[in-house]
Design a protein around this motif. Sequence first.
Motif, PDB file in Angstrom:
ATOM      1  N   UNK A 113      -0.539  -4.025   5.619  1.00  0.00           N
ATOM      2  CA  UNK A 113      -1.187  -3.034   4.501  1.00  0.00           C
ATOM      3  C   UNK A 113      -1.795  -1.836   4.727  1.00  0.00           C
ATOM      4  N   UNK A 114      -1.975  -1.576   5.633  1.00  0.00           N
ATOM      5  CA  UNK A 114      -2.690   0.055   5.320  1.00  0.00           C
ATOM      6  C   UNK A 114      -3.819   0.050   6.767  1.00  0.00           C
ATOM      7  N   UNK A 115      -4.503   0.983   7.318  1.00  0.00           N
ATOM      8  CA  UNK A 115      -5.700   0.938   8.041  1.00  0.00           C
ATOM      9  C   UNK A 115      -6.818   0.460   7.684  1.00  0.00           C
ATOM     10  N   UNK A 116      -7.922  -0.065   8.357  1.00  0.00           N
ATOM     11  CA  UNK A 116      -9.240  -0.804   7.861  1.00  0.00           C
ATOM     12  C   UNK A 116     -11.012  -0.285   7.631  1.00  0.00           C
ATOM     13  N   UNK A 117     -10.581   1.403   7.791  1.00  0.00           N
ATOM     14  CA  UNK A 117     -11.252   2.450   8.094  1.00  0.00           C
ATOM     15  C   UNK A 117     -11.670   2.093   6.031  1.00  0.00           C
ATOM     16  N   UNK A 118     -10.106   2.571   6.083  1.00  0.00           N
ATOM     17  CA  UNK A 118     -10.187   2.126   4.044  1.00  0.00           C
ATOM     18  C   UNK A 118     -11.192   1.876   3.407  1.00  0.00           C
ATOM     19  N   UNK A 119     -11.193   0.420   3.788  1.00  0.00           N
ATOM     20  CA  UNK A 119     -12.701  -0.426   3.670  1.00  0.00           C
ATOM     21  C   UNK A 119     -13.752   0.074   4.650  1.00  0.00           C
ATOM     22  N   UNK A 120     -13.846  -0.247   5.491  1.00  0.00           N
ATOM     23  CA  UNK A 120     -15.214   0.772   6.384  1.00  0.00           C
ATOM     24  C   UNK A 120     -16.243   1.393   5.659  1.00  0.00           C
ATOM     25  N   UNK A 121     -14.960   2.297   5.211  1.00  0.00           N
ATOM     26  CA  UNK A 121     -16.167   3.498   4.751  1.00  0.00           C
ATOM     27  C   UNK A 121     -16.775   3.896   4.112  1.00  0.00           C
ATOM     28  N   UNK A 122     -16.245   2.667   2.418  1.00  0.00           N
ATOM     29  CA  UNK A 122     -16.374   2.485   1.406  1.00  0.00           C
ATOM     30  C   UNK A 122     -17.704   1.089   2.094  1.00  0.00           C
ATOM     31  N   UNK A 123     -18.253   0.976   2.509  1.00  0.00           N
ATOM     32  CA  UNK A 123     -19.151   0.065   2.882  1.00  0.00           C
ATOM     33  C   UNK A 123     -20.304  -0.025   3.683  1.00  0.00           C
ATOM     34  N   UNK A 124     -21.822  -1.011   3.815  1.00  0.00           N
ATOM     35  CA  UNK A 124     -21.938  -0.566   4.178  1.00  0.00           C
ATOM     36  C   UNK A 124     -22.246  -1.756   5.517  1.00  0.00           C
TER      37      UNK A 124
END
Length: 258
Positions: free
Chosen positions: A61-72
């Motif tokens: 359903x997409x690219x993991x960097x969509x999540x990683x860019x928003x979390x520490x």
Amino acid sequence: MYKILIIEDEAPARKKLQRYIAQACNSFKIVKEIETVSDLKVLLSKTQDFDLIFSDIELRDGNVFEVYKDVILHCPIIFATAYNEFFINAFEANGIAYLLKPYSFEQFSNAWNKFIRLKGDSAPNYNELIGTINNFIKEGQENNVEYKDQFAIKSAKGIYFLKVDSIVCFQADQGIIFAFDETNKRHTMPQKVFNEIELLLDPKKFFKINRSEIVHRKFIDKLERYNKNILSVFLNSDRKILKTSQNKTSDFNSWLGI
């Protein structure tokens, strides 16, 4: 005991990781296996109680960097992917190693040993990480990759050769990969994993527009807006019409230079 999170949407790839981890370590626990970006987002909003993450990049359903860019992130990541264009993203997202599929146990072991070394340090050795990423990029640029110019296709009568320049697109359907030529004839490919096909093709000529379809640049006739984030791709004098996935549209436009 090391607590490990696996982010991978293909069962064979998860089994391979589990087998390699068991070979490299005597004391570990796989606390969770994640197959989608949406599930990853939910999980990381609740907990980061892991020592290490093994992460694919393109999920269903997409690219993991969509999540990683928003979390520490509070633990390192070893990326295991079929895509070679995300080195810098990987480093920015706590990446300590980048395994390019299909990778060997020796390559896995090198990545695992780096994790063990960093785990024992009081602070991450960022100079080592930067050097590793830079060297990997340099090696990839210097290697003279030979891409396929034809595929051997088995038929009831024997084996024939399909020229890559005549292939309009590739499609995966229920575990079978097909190539369509300029006469719109369908050919059953010998490869069983779709990512393997992508690695054999010149990325200047072919682009994976979604999880199951790859198009040949020279057969693209026109594009139309399907909705806000998806394009209809008309191929081979409109004989084939495919659609980009939402997360691929922007990269596809850049690849086309538009």
